[in-house]
Design an enzyme around this catalytic site. Structure first.
Site, PDB file in Angstrom:
ATOM      1  N   ARG A 174      -2.344  -4.958   5.202  1.00 27.98           N
ATOM      2  CA  ARG A 174      -1.926  -4.079   4.095  1.00 27.98           C
ATOM      3  C   ARG A 174      -0.409  -3.971   4.100  1.00 27.98           C
ATOM      4  NH1 ARG A 174       0.400  -1.008   6.886  1.00 27.98           N
ATOM      5  NH2 ARG A 174       1.226   0.084   5.071  1.00 27.98           N
ATOM      6  N   GLY A 175       0.137  -3.314   3.057  1.00 22.53           N
ATOM      7  CA  GLY A 175       1.588  -3.226   2.914  1.00 22.53           C
ATOM      8  C   GLY A 175       2.039  -4.392   2.045  1.00 22.53           C
ATOM      9  N   ALA A 176       2.918  -4.105   1.081  1.00 28.03           N
ATOM     10  CA  ALA A 176       3.241  -5.112   0.060  1.00 28.03           C
ATOM     11  C   ALA A 176       3.732  -6.450   0.626  1.00 28.03           C
ATOM     12  CB  ALA A 176       4.238  -4.512  -0.935  1.00 28.03           C
ATOM     13  N   ARG A 184      -6.492  -6.627  -4.624  1.00 29.33           N
ATOM     14  CA  ARG A 184      -5.812  -5.326  -4.789  1.00 29.33           C
ATOM     15  C   ARG A 184      -4.787  -5.495  -5.914  1.00 29.33           C
ATOM     16  NH1 ARG A 184      -3.641  -2.185   0.311  1.00 29.33           N
ATOM     17  NH2 ARG A 184      -4.146  -0.377  -0.984  1.00 29.33           N
ATOM     18  N   GLN A 196      -2.092   6.033   7.206  1.00 34.56           N
ATOM     19  CA  GLN A 196      -1.195   4.942   7.629  1.00 34.56           C
ATOM     20  C   GLN A 196       0.012   5.512   8.388  1.00 34.56           C
ATOM     21  OE1 GLN A 196      -2.625   5.220   4.657  1.00 34.56           O
ATOM     22  NE2 GLN A 196      -2.973   3.264   3.662  1.00 34.56           N
ATOM     23  N   ASP A 232       5.418  -0.715  -3.389  1.00 33.24           N
ATOM     24  CA  ASP A 232       4.426  -1.758  -3.699  1.00 33.24           C
ATOM     25  C   ASP A 232       4.809  -2.535  -4.938  1.00 33.24           C
ATOM     26  OD1 ASP A 232       2.836   0.409  -2.102  1.00 33.24           O
ATOM     27  OD2 ASP A 232       1.845  -1.534  -1.881  1.00 33.24           O
ATOM     28  N   ASN A 292       4.390   3.485  -5.030  1.00 29.54           N
ATOM     29  CA  ASN A 292       4.222   3.484  -3.573  1.00 29.54           C
ATOM     30  C   ASN A 292       3.027   4.383  -3.248  1.00 29.54           C
ATOM     31  OD1 ASN A 292       5.157   2.588  -0.957  1.00 29.54           O
ATOM     32  ND2 ASN A 292       5.777   4.687  -0.582  1.00 29.54           N
ATOM     33  N   LYS A 293       2.715   4.479  -1.972  1.00 31.69           N
ATOM     34  CA  LYS A 293       1.541   5.237  -1.528  1.00 31.69           C
ATOM     35  C   LYS A 293       1.484   6.622  -2.174  1.00 31.69           C
ATOM     36  CE  LYS A 293      -1.095   4.117   0.539  1.00 31.69           C
ATOM     37  NZ  LYS A 293      -2.312   3.567  -0.150  1.00 31.69           N
TER      38      LYS A 293
HETATM   39  O1  MRU Z   1      -2.521   1.039   0.788  1.00 29.20           O
HETATM   40  P1  MRU Z   1      -1.440   0.443   1.645  1.00 29.20           P
HETATM   41  O2  MRU Z   1      -1.484   0.873   3.053  1.00 29.20           O
HETATM   42  O3  MRU Z   1      -1.367  -1.061   1.481  1.00 29.20           O
HETATM   43  O4  MRU Z   1      -0.093   1.021   1.009  1.00 29.20           O
HETATM   44  C1  MRU Z   1       1.125   0.581   1.534  1.00 29.20           C
HETATM   45  C2  MRU Z   1       2.294   1.297   0.993  1.00 29.20           C
HETATM   46  O5  MRU Z   1       2.190   2.105   0.088  1.00 29.20           O
HETATM   47  C3  MRU Z   1       3.626   0.913   1.553  1.00 29.20           C
HETATM   48  O6  MRU Z   1       4.495   2.008   1.530  1.00 29.20           O
HETATM   49  C4  MRU Z   1       4.231  -0.213   0.709  1.00 29.20           C
HETATM   50  O7  MRU Z   1       3.349  -1.303   0.610  1.00 29.20           O
HETATM   51  C5  MRU Z   1       5.518  -0.693   1.252  1.00 29.20           C
HETATM   52  S1  MRU Z   1       5.309  -1.660   2.688  1.00 29.20           S
HETATM   53  C6  MRU Z   1       6.773  -2.265   3.228  1.00 29.20           C
END
Ligand code: MRU
Length: 338
Positions: free
Chosen positions: A48-50, A91, A196, A237, A246-247
């Site tokens: 996970r994470g962009a 996703r 997270q 993201d 973002n989250k």
């Molecule tokens: O649902 P997730 O855990 O994939 O969400 C991730 C985030 O929102 C991060 O802040 C974002 O991807 C930036 S990662 C460098």
């Protein structure tokens, strides 16, 4: 050869990734044996994470090519296009996923034989992975200049090395500042509903010996009011021409930061920017209601209760003090040239 000590995703005679759902308990590598398994791993947030999703998308194409028995370049490329649709559909919000998939398919399509297609797909995935670490290092150096020795920094979710191939974006900035000898104290929001922040950010920073205090998401305003936060830094993201996705919960911190006159920074590579679109055009992933109603098998809400569970929110750019990228820091409405 890479290992889970240095990367979140790597190729070693096949595709491997760290299963992030097992952290902080165990650092477990998982071998990915099919594109379908990778799609499920992405949906389940094993990876996970962009930026990590960008690499995962590209490695997914390399995996599809590796597993295919197609003997002509043309047949293999058709199969890769089907795999690309599956991966991109896993996703919707983080733009890096489709960016990584498209880059690998584009490179693979230059191959004139099936073997060349396979080699090109893997080469591109490896390049994206290497590049991610280089870019995060550059972004980290640019952002570190904004932090002062002794700063207390709020962050949300996990924008660390686990969210990338290595180093991290928001946490990469903090790491670069620490590497430059600055003492930084991080307040990590736990990040409901999937934690997270507590499971991953707190773990990463503790591993690095960076001071970290875990707080509930709803505490940020109170800490700001008490003067305990100097700056906020989060990842992204997707950054459209008007907003940062973002989250979920990021927007709350940004509004509170503006009210308390605290700088609010977003750290992201250029691959996260989507300047052709605006907020209302973006699909925000909605996740299983059970993520809010249960945790670790324990029921937290009445059976059958109505639930709304968007995974991300949008923060208007006017609330962002600076966009920290590998090309420098841009103060909205200024955007990096893409
Ligand atoms: O649902 P997730 O855990 O994939 O969400 C991730 C985030 O929102 C991060 O802040 C974002 O991807 C930036 S990662 C460098």
């Amino acid at each position: 050869m890479s290992t889970c000590e240095s990367r979140t995703i790597w190729w070693d005679d096949g595709l491997w990734l760290i299963d992030q759902t097992k952290l902080p308990g165990e650092l477990v590598p998982v071998r990915i044996l099919s594109v379908k398994q990778l799609v499920n791993a992405i949906r389940a947030l094993q990876i996970r994470g962009a930026p990590a999703l960008g690499a995962a998308g590209a490695y997914g194409i390399a995996l599809a090519a590796d597993l295919s028995s197609a003997t002509s370049a043309q047949d293999l490329i058709l199969e890769l296009e089907t795999a690309a649709q599956m991966l991109k559909g896993s996703r919707p919000t983080a733009i890096n996923l489709s960016w990584g998939v498209d880059r690998a398919v584009r490179s693979a399509a230059n191959g004139e034989t099936a073997e060349e297609v396979r080699e090109a797909a893997l080469r591109e995935a490896e390049e994206i992975a290497e590049e991610d670490i280089r870019i995060n290092r550059a972004l980290g150096r640019n952002g570190a200049k904004l932090l002062e020795d002794g700063d207390s920094v709020l962050t949300h979710c996990n924008a660390g090395r686990l969210a990338c191939v290595g180093w991290g974006t928001a946490l990469g900035v903090i790491r670069s500042a620490a590497e430059a000898g600055k003492r930084i104290h991080v307040y990590a929001c736990e990040t409901r509903p999937l934690y997270q922040g507590s499971r991953l950010t707190a773990w990463e920073l503790a591993q690095d010996g960076i001071e970290v205090t875990l707080i509930c998401d709803s505490m940020s305003g109170s800490l700001m009011r008490k003067g305990m936060i100097d700056k906020a830094i989060v990842g992204a993201d997707r950054i459209t021409k008007d907003a940062v996705f973002n989250k979920i919960g990021t927007y709350n911190h940004a509004v509170l930061a503006r009210f308390h006159r605290i700088p609010f920074y977003v750290a992201a590579p250029l691959s996260t920017f989507d300047p052709k679109h605006q907020e209302e055009e973006i699909t925000v992933e909605e996740r299983d209601p059970e993520e809010i109603c249960t945790f670790g098998g324990t029921r937290l809400a009445p059976e059958g209760i109505d639930v709304y569970n968007p995974a991300f929110d949008a923060t208007p750019l006017e609330l962002v003090t600076g966009l920290i990228t590998e090309k420098g820091v841009f103060r909205p409405p200024l955007m990096p040239p893409i």
